[in-house]
Design an enzyme around this catalytic site. Structure first.
Site, PDB file in Angstrom:
ATOM      1  N   ASP A   8       0.871  -1.179   0.000  1.00 27.92           N
ATOM      2  CA  ASP A   8       0.000   0.000   0.000  1.00 27.92           C
ATOM      3  C   ASP A   8       0.907   1.229   0.000  1.00 27.92           C
ATOM      4  OD1 ASP A   8       0.890   0.312   2.606  1.00 27.92           O
ATOM      5  OD2 ASP A   8      -1.103   0.301   3.527  1.00 27.92           O
ATOM      6  N   CYS A  65       3.194  -3.187   3.985  1.00 25.91           N
ATOM      7  CA  CYS A  65       2.422  -1.995   4.342  1.00 25.91           C
ATOM      8  C   CYS A  65       3.232  -1.241   5.395  1.00 25.91           C
ATOM      9  CB  CYS A  65       1.004  -2.345   4.800  1.00 25.91           C
ATOM     10  SG  CYS A  65       0.890  -3.343   6.303  1.00 25.91           S
ATOM     11  N   GLY A  66       2.613  -0.313   6.108  1.00 28.83           N
ATOM     12  CA  GLY A  66       3.375   0.485   7.065  1.00 28.83           C
ATOM     13  C   GLY A  66       3.975  -0.372   8.173  1.00 28.83           C
ATOM     14  N   THR A  67       3.130  -1.205   8.763  1.00 27.28           N
ATOM     15  CA  THR A  67       3.589  -2.069   9.853  1.00 27.28           C
ATOM     16  C   THR A  67       3.731  -3.530   9.445  1.00 27.28           C
ATOM     17  OG1 THR A  67       1.311  -2.499  10.506  1.00 27.28           O
ATOM     18  CG2 THR A  67       2.423  -0.645  11.598  1.00 27.28           C
ATOM     19  N   HIS A  98       9.568 -24.081   9.734  1.00 26.62           N
ATOM     20  CA  HIS A  98       8.543 -24.708  10.573  1.00 26.62           C
ATOM     21  C   HIS A  98       7.121 -24.451  10.096  1.00 26.62           C
ATOM     22  CE1 HIS A  98      11.070 -25.381  14.498  1.00 26.62           C
ATOM     23  NE2 HIS A  98      11.661 -25.841  13.399  1.00 26.62           N
ATOM     24  N   HIS A 133       6.281 -30.813  11.314  1.00 26.54           N
ATOM     25  CA  HIS A 133       5.782 -29.465  10.991  1.00 26.54           C
ATOM     26  C   HIS A 133       4.676 -29.515   9.938  1.00 26.54           C
ATOM     27  CE1 HIS A 133       8.953 -28.026  13.487  1.00 26.54           C
ATOM     28  NE2 HIS A 133       9.857 -28.658  12.748  1.00 26.54           N
TER      29      HIS A 133
HETATM   30  C1  RB5 Z   1      -1.561   2.976   6.341  1.00 25.13           C
HETATM   31  O1  RB5 Z   1      -1.440   4.220   6.946  1.00 25.13           O
HETATM   32  C2  RB5 Z   1      -1.300   1.891   7.361  1.00 25.13           C
HETATM   33  O2  RB5 Z   1      -2.390   1.766   8.209  1.00 25.13           O
HETATM   34  C3  RB5 Z   1      -1.007   0.576   6.667  1.00 25.13           C
HETATM   35  O3  RB5 Z   1       0.082   0.732   5.823  1.00 25.13           O
HETATM   36  C4  RB5 Z   1      -0.660  -0.602   7.556  1.00 25.13           C
HETATM   37  O4  RB5 Z   1       0.350  -0.272   8.453  1.00 25.13           O
HETATM   38  C5  RB5 Z   1      -1.780  -1.298   8.193  1.00 25.13           C
HETATM   39  O5  RB5 Z   1      -1.609  -2.277   8.903  1.00 25.13           O
END
Ligand code: RB5
Length: 140
Positions: A8, A65-67, A98, A133
């Site tokens: 994203d 994505c961001g996280t 695993h 596994h």
């Molecule tokens: C976008 O701002 C952020 O929410 C997305 O990249 C992600 O981290 C969601 O889990």
């Protein structure tokens, strides 16, 4: 290997590092977007990458994505997907050995590009250990 990749807006900068690395390593890469910094909804991109893996168009997928959390939650809604969110080399290796993870998730706001490259390389290079596994992953 054929690898689908998606991100994203929060993951695009890291995708710009990971995608050329995959190509440099000789993999065939299928970029499912996004390709701009405009705000988008990550589940759409998770779905596109998961579909390519489930349909066996690709061997594995990478979602950023961001996280990495939203991508991994979305991807794991699919019964045929084992998505692993890994920000270190040990979990990247174990997610393959695993858990036979078929999707790697990364958080671009969590991990730097240098470590991300090492995580990706380890994840791609590690085989599933099978044995006990296999029994375990068949239970979910
Ligand atoms: C976008 O701002 C952020 O929410 C997305 O990249 C992600 O981290 C969601 O889990």
């Amino acid at each position: 290997m054929k690898i689908a990749i998606g991100c994203d807006h929060g993951g695009i900068d890291l995708k710009k590092v990971v995608l050329p690395l995959l190509e440099k390593l000789g993999h065939e890469v299928y970029d499912q977007g996004t390709n701009s910094t405009d705000s988008v909804d990550y589940p759409r991109f998770a779905s596109a990458v998961c579909d390519m893996v489930v349909e066996k168009t690709c061997d594995r997928g990478i979602l950023i994505c961001g996280t990495g959390i939203g991508m991994s939650m979305a991807a794991n809604r699919n019964n045929a997907i084992r998505a692993a969110l890994c920000h270190d080399i040990f979990t990247a290796r174990m997610s393959r050995e695993h858990n036979n993870a078929n999707i790697l998730c990364l958080g671009a706001r969590v991990i730097g590009p240098g470590l991300a490259e090492e995580v990706v390389k380890e994840w791609l290079a590690t085989d599933f250990a099978e044995g006990r596994h296999l029994r375990r992953i068949e239970m979910f």
